[in-house]
Scaffold this motif. Sequence first.
Motif, mmCIF file in Angstrom:
data_model
loop_
_atom_site.group_PDB
_atom_site.id
_atom_site.type_symbol
_atom_site.label_atom_id
_atom_site.label_comp_id
_atom_site.label_asym_id
_atom_site.label_seq_id
_atom_site.Cartn_x
_atom_site.Cartn_y
_atom_site.Cartn_z
ATOM 1 N N VAL A 71 0.379 -1.504 -0.135
ATOM 2 C CA VAL A 71 0.009 -0.290 0.302
ATOM 3 C C VAL A 71 1.102 1.082 -0.158
ATOM 4 O O VAL A 71 1.440 1.049 0.940
ATOM 5 C CB VAL A 71 -1.204 0.196 1.796
ATOM 6 C CG1 VAL A 71 -1.863 1.202 1.575
ATOM 7 C CG2 VAL A 71 -2.145 -1.798 1.211
ATOM 8 N N CYS A 72 0.918 1.465 -0.680
ATOM 9 C CA CYS A 72 1.718 3.294 -1.083
ATOM 10 C C CYS A 72 1.114 4.208 -0.269
ATOM 11 O O CYS A 72 0.968 4.870 -1.375
ATOM 12 C CB CYS A 72 2.418 3.105 -2.962
ATOM 13 S SG CYS A 72 3.665 4.379 -3.304
ATOM 14 N N ASN A 73 1.066 3.907 -0.055
ATOM 15 C CA ASN A 73 0.093 5.628 0.869
ATOM 16 C C ASN A 73 1.580 7.124 0.876
ATOM 17 O O ASN A 73 0.825 8.400 0.555
ATOM 18 C CB ASN A 73 0.618 5.262 2.780
ATOM 19 C CG ASN A 73 -0.470 4.036 2.405
ATOM 20 O OD1 ASN A 73 -1.782 3.858 2.583
ATOM 21 N ND2 ASN A 73 -0.291 3.488 4.071
ATOM 22 N N GLY A 76 0.419 10.246 -2.476
ATOM 23 C CA GLY A 76 0.151 11.186 -2.526
ATOM 24 C C GLY A 76 0.893 12.748 -2.042
ATOM 25 O O GLY A 76 0.422 13.384 -2.927
ATOM 26 N N GLY A 83 -3.875 12.994 0.244
ATOM 27 C CA GLY A 83 -5.038 11.775 0.848
ATOM 28 C C GLY A 83 -5.087 11.359 -0.323
ATOM 29 O O GLY A 83 -6.309 10.608 -0.477
ATOM 30 N N ALA A 85 -5.351 7.932 -3.063
ATOM 31 C CA ALA A 85 -5.061 6.706 -2.990
ATOM 32 C C ALA A 85 -5.326 6.085 -4.596
ATOM 33 O O ALA A 85 -5.951 6.280 -5.489
ATOM 34 C CB ALA A 85 -6.202 6.500 -3.179
ATOM 35 N N SER A 87 -4.011 2.536 -6.321
ATOM 36 C CA SER A 87 -4.108 0.754 -5.934
ATOM 37 C C SER A 87 -2.978 0.213 -5.439
ATOM 38 O O SER A 87 -1.457 0.624 -5.799
ATOM 39 C CB SER A 87 -4.446 0.270 -7.655
ATOM 40 O OG SER A 87 -5.522 0.421 -8.311
ATOM 41 N N PRO A 88 -2.847 -0.732 -4.742
ATOM 42 C CA PRO A 88 -1.977 -1.539 -4.331
ATOM 43 C C PRO A 88 -0.944 -2.243 -4.603
ATOM 44 O O PRO A 88 -1.505 -2.347 -6.245
ATOM 45 C CB PRO A 88 -1.910 -1.437 -2.665
ATOM 46 C CG PRO A 88 -3.858 -1.806 -2.855
ATOM 47 C CD PRO A 88 -4.114 -1.262 -4.406
#
Length: 167
Positions: A71-73, A76, A83, A85, A87-88
């Motif tokens: 999960v590439c938080n 952003g 914020g 989002a 796709s992982p």
Amino acid sequence: KTGVEGKTAKSFRAIIFAPGCQFATVQSDNLAASTRQAPFDCQKLTTTPLRGKVDVSRFAGKDLQVEALYVCNWAGPFFGVPGLAISPFSIGKAKMETDGTFAFELPDFSADPLWANLAHTASLMFFLVDASNGEHLARLTAPSNLSRKGSLKVASGYPAEIQFGIK
């Protein structure tokens, strides 16, 4: 071409992911002067073992796998869109044994040079998958001490076996 509805883009940013490799980023803040090319050479990451266990009794008789996703938080902030989002990234699948155990050799994303200044908010999601058709049956949740919003925190090493829950 770099434009939308007749407006020319002024800058470009991209995240490059190749399984087993360090992440790469591409940035150009002046597309008019840019060559619009960027080199990419896979810099291999070391791996770290992860062994997990989950109660799969309600899925008895099914051929199961576990899929791991990054999960590439940090996308952003990198793109300048708080914020955002995305796709992982799928980083692999492992066979689920009948006793609910599974094992991965995961890339050690904490060893990636981007980790310190960008990626420190990344996490790993795990899904229980029906191996016969690829259907996601459930999300696995990490224990709270290893978790970021239910996903597993990226680390250079993990306990001998992690007991996951099902959501």
